[in-house]
Design a protein around this motif. Structure first.
Motif, PDB file in Angstrom:
ATOM      1  N   SER A 182      39.148  34.527  -8.305  1.00 53.68           N
ATOM      2  CA  SER A 182      39.478  33.790  -9.518  1.00 53.68           C
ATOM      3  C   SER A 182      38.399  34.119 -10.541  1.00 53.68           C
ATOM      4  O   SER A 182      37.403  34.777 -10.212  1.00 53.68           O
ATOM      5  CB  SER A 182      39.536  32.283  -9.250  1.00 53.68           C
ATOM      6  OG  SER A 182      38.260  31.781  -8.890  1.00 53.68           O
ATOM      7  N   ALA A 183      38.596  33.691 -11.794  1.00 51.00           N
ATOM      8  CA  ALA A 183      37.619  33.975 -12.843  1.00 51.00           C
ATOM      9  C   ALA A 183      36.263  33.379 -12.460  1.00 51.00           C
ATOM     10  O   ALA A 183      36.118  32.166 -12.340  1.00 51.00           O
ATOM     11  CB  ALA A 183      38.095  33.405 -14.167  1.00 51.00           C
ATOM     12  N   PRO A 200      26.131  33.054 -25.319  1.00 49.01           N
ATOM     13  CA  PRO A 200      27.471  32.678 -25.761  1.00 49.01           C
ATOM     14  C   PRO A 200      28.241  32.025 -24.615  1.00 49.01           C
ATOM     15  O   PRO A 200      27.829  32.105 -23.453  1.00 49.01           O
ATOM     16  CB  PRO A 200      28.087  34.035 -26.138  1.00 49.01           C
ATOM     17  CG  PRO A 200      27.417  35.009 -25.202  1.00 49.01           C
ATOM     18  CD  PRO A 200      26.013  34.492 -25.027  1.00 49.01           C
ATOM     19  N   PRO A 201      29.373  31.386 -24.909  1.00 45.15           N
ATOM     20  CA  PRO A 201      30.213  30.861 -23.824  1.00 45.15           C
ATOM     21  C   PRO A 201      30.917  32.023 -23.119  1.00 45.15           C
ATOM     22  O   PRO A 201      31.819  32.645 -23.683  1.00 45.15           O
ATOM     23  CB  PRO A 201      31.199  29.940 -24.552  1.00 45.15           C
ATOM     24  CG  PRO A 201      31.251  30.446 -25.956  1.00 45.15           C
ATOM     25  CD  PRO A 201      29.901  31.029 -26.246  1.00 45.15           C
ATOM     26  N   LEU A 202      30.508  32.319 -21.899  1.00 47.43           N
ATOM     27  CA  LEU A 202      31.048  33.445 -21.139  1.00 47.43           C
ATOM     28  C   LEU A 202      32.107  33.009 -20.138  1.00 47.43           C
ATOM     29  O   LEU A 202      32.734  33.856 -19.501  1.00 47.43           O
ATOM     30  CB  LEU A 202      29.916  34.179 -20.412  1.00 47.43           C
ATOM     31  CG  LEU A 202      28.828  34.782 -21.304  1.00 47.43           C
ATOM     32  CD1 LEU A 202      27.714  35.383 -20.456  1.00 47.43           C
ATOM     33  CD2 LEU A 202      29.409  35.833 -22.235  1.00 47.43           C
ATOM     34  N   ALA A 203      32.273  31.696 -19.961  1.00 50.14           N
ATOM     35  CA  ALA A 203      33.250  31.176 -19.003  1.00 50.14           C
ATOM     36  C   ALA A 203      33.691  29.790 -19.465  1.00 50.14           C
ATOM     37  O   ALA A 203      33.024  29.151 -20.281  1.00 50.14           O
ATOM     38  CB  ALA A 203      32.641  31.100 -17.605  1.00 50.14           C
ATOM     39  N   GLY A 233      32.552  25.838 -24.259  1.00 53.99           N
ATOM     40  CA  GLY A 233      32.861  26.531 -25.496  1.00 53.99           C
ATOM     41  C   GLY A 233      31.729  26.649 -26.490  1.00 53.99           C
ATOM     42  O   GLY A 233      31.943  27.141 -27.608  1.00 53.99           O
ATOM     43  N   ALA A 234      30.530  26.249 -26.134  1.00 51.21           N
ATOM     44  CA  ALA A 234      29.411  26.234 -27.082  1.00 51.21           C
ATOM     45  C   ALA A 234      28.391  27.320 -26.737  1.00 51.21           C
ATOM     46  O   ALA A 234      28.148  27.619 -25.571  1.00 51.21           O
ATOM     47  CB  ALA A 234      28.731  24.872 -27.085  1.00 51.21           C
ATOM     48  N   SER A 235      27.789  27.888 -27.762  1.00 47.02           N
ATOM     49  CA  SER A 235      26.630  28.754 -27.570  1.00 47.02           C
ATOM     50  C   SER A 235      25.378  27.891 -27.490  1.00 47.02           C
ATOM     51  O   SER A 235      25.364  26.758 -27.973  1.00 47.02           O
ATOM     52  CB  SER A 235      26.494  29.740 -28.737  1.00 47.02           C
ATOM     53  OG  SER A 235      27.591  30.625 -28.791  1.00 47.02           O
ATOM     54  N   GLY A 251      32.896  29.813 -14.447  1.00 46.55           N
ATOM     55  CA  GLY A 251      34.226  30.359 -14.247  1.00 46.55           C
ATOM     56  C   GLY A 251      35.284  29.317 -14.518  1.00 46.55           C
ATOM     57  O   GLY A 251      35.016  28.251 -15.094  1.00 46.55           O
ATOM     58  N   ASP A 252      36.505  29.612 -14.083  1.00 44.54           N
ATOM     59  CA  ASP A 252      37.616  28.678 -14.248  1.00 44.54           C
ATOM     60  C   ASP A 252      37.584  27.615 -13.154  1.00 44.54           C
ATOM     61  O   ASP A 252      37.439  27.951 -11.970  1.00 44.54           O
ATOM     62  CB  ASP A 252      38.954  29.422 -14.174  1.00 44.54           C
ATOM     63  CG  ASP A 252      39.200  30.303 -15.383  1.00 44.54           C
ATOM     64  OD1 ASP A 252      38.371  30.292 -16.316  1.00 44.54           O
ATOM     65  OD2 ASP A 252      40.225  31.010 -15.387  1.00 44.54           O
ATOM     66  N   PRO A 253      37.742  26.348 -13.511  1.00 48.07           N
ATOM     67  CA  PRO A 253      37.813  25.300 -12.476  1.00 48.07           C
ATOM     68  C   PRO A 253      39.079  25.460 -11.648  1.00 48.07           C
ATOM     69  O   PRO A 253      40.118  25.890 -12.149  1.00 48.07           O
ATOM     70  CB  PRO A 253      37.829  23.999 -13.276  1.00 48.07           C
ATOM     71  CG  PRO A 253      38.322  24.392 -14.631  1.00 48.07           C
ATOM     72  CD  PRO A 253      37.873  25.797 -14.869  1.00 48.07           C
TER      73      PRO A 253
END
Length: 301
Positions: A182-183, A200-203, A233-235, A251-253
């Motif tokens: 998964s991601a 940066p927001p990488l995930a 979503g924040a840097s 990653g993705d939950p």
């Protein structure tokens, strides 16, 4: 059940700080466990986060054969060496900088021991062992082991004085060859004294763990051996006045998972079945292993 880390109230805006709980795995081998925690049971697919060492490892700290289901383990060493053996027949010497992924799926048995040539002497050991939940569709997939050498892990310099090794997933313009179900994001960050990085927001979800050295996050101090769960979503801006080594995970939950002993599953009854299977020694054995860790006395409810 595993004991959670402890949340901290002195956090930058939108950040959850988690102080790890110390756990003795046997033989005086202590780990700092940040996940699962009461405020944060997981970060992306990561459901378990253990930091061990630096510690003088001895023969008594060998991890005897034991089982897993429904998860993938990721072992990453900063110092030291250990030998992985599992029921697929894999035998792998684990050394610093390499990424070792073991996907348990429907069930695997493995051990982690000191190499024979180091027996009788102390070996400094330091690293991270993390667990990732598998997507529900993959929880019963065939087990496998994947070793990616240190030389094959991409390394970049995203800012002056900063080195990033992308262990899993993609970031800073490069992608890891380590397989993922998964991601998943996992990056080893090294910052020289005074280095600054805009992250940066990488995930979708991500967290920083301070392996060595403290740092500031958006101007607020974060102590060593603390996990900072970042706002989605924040840097953010990281500064390491005296240098630091950080682990970035995310990653993705994947949704709620039940966890008991070495088992992870989206279904509580599957964990009960795995416990019964280990008690009856129905898991495949590790070739050459004669010792194993017995099931805890307290069974899952």
């Amino acid at each position: 059940m595993t004991q959670p880390g402890t949340p901290s109230h002195d956090a930058p805006q939108g950040v959850t700080l988690i102080s790890p709980h110390t756990k003795d795995l046997g033989g005086g081998f202590l780990v700092r466990r940040s996940l699962p925690s009461l405020p944060q049971p997981a970060v992306g697919p990561f459901v378990f986060f253990d930091h061990f060492g630096p510690v003088q490892a001895h023969d008594t700290q060998d991890v005897r054969a034991h089982p897993h289901i429904g998860l993938a383990t990721v072992t990453y060493l900063y110092q030291g060496v250990m030998v992985h053996r599992d029921s697929t027949g894999a035998v792998q010497r684990i050394e610093p900088g390499a990424v070792n992924l073991m996907v348990a799926g429907s069930g695997i048995t493995h051990s982690e021991r000191m190499p024979d040539e180091l027996r009788g002497q102390a070996d400094l050991r330091h690293g991270l062992q993390l667990w990732l939940a598998l997507p529900e569709a993959d929880e019963e997939m065939p087990c496998f082991f994947s070793h990616t050498s240190a030389a094959d892990i991409p390394e970049v310099a995203p800012a002056p004085g900063v080195v990033a090794r992308v262990l899993m997933g993609s970031g800073f313009g490069v992608s890891s060859p380590v397989p993922q179900r998964s991601a998943t994001l996992y990056i080893d960050l090294r910052l020289a004294a005074g280095a600054r990085l805009t992250l940066p927001p990488l995930a979708k979800q991500q967290a920083l763990y301070a392996v060595e050295g403290g740092y500031t996050l958006d101007g607020q101090p974060v102590a060593a051996q603390t996990m900072a769960v970042l706002p989605a979503g924040a840097s953010c801006e990281i500064v390491a006045p005296e240098g630091a080594r950080l682990a970035l995970v995310g990653g993705d939950p994947l949704g709620h998972r039940y966890m008991w002993w070495n088992f992870v599953s989206s279904r509580k009854e599957r964990i009960v079945q795995a416990a019964d299977d280990w008690a009856a020694q129905r898991f495949a054995p590790v070739p050459g292993e004669t010792e194993f860790i017995p099931l805890p006395d307290k069974r899952p409810a």
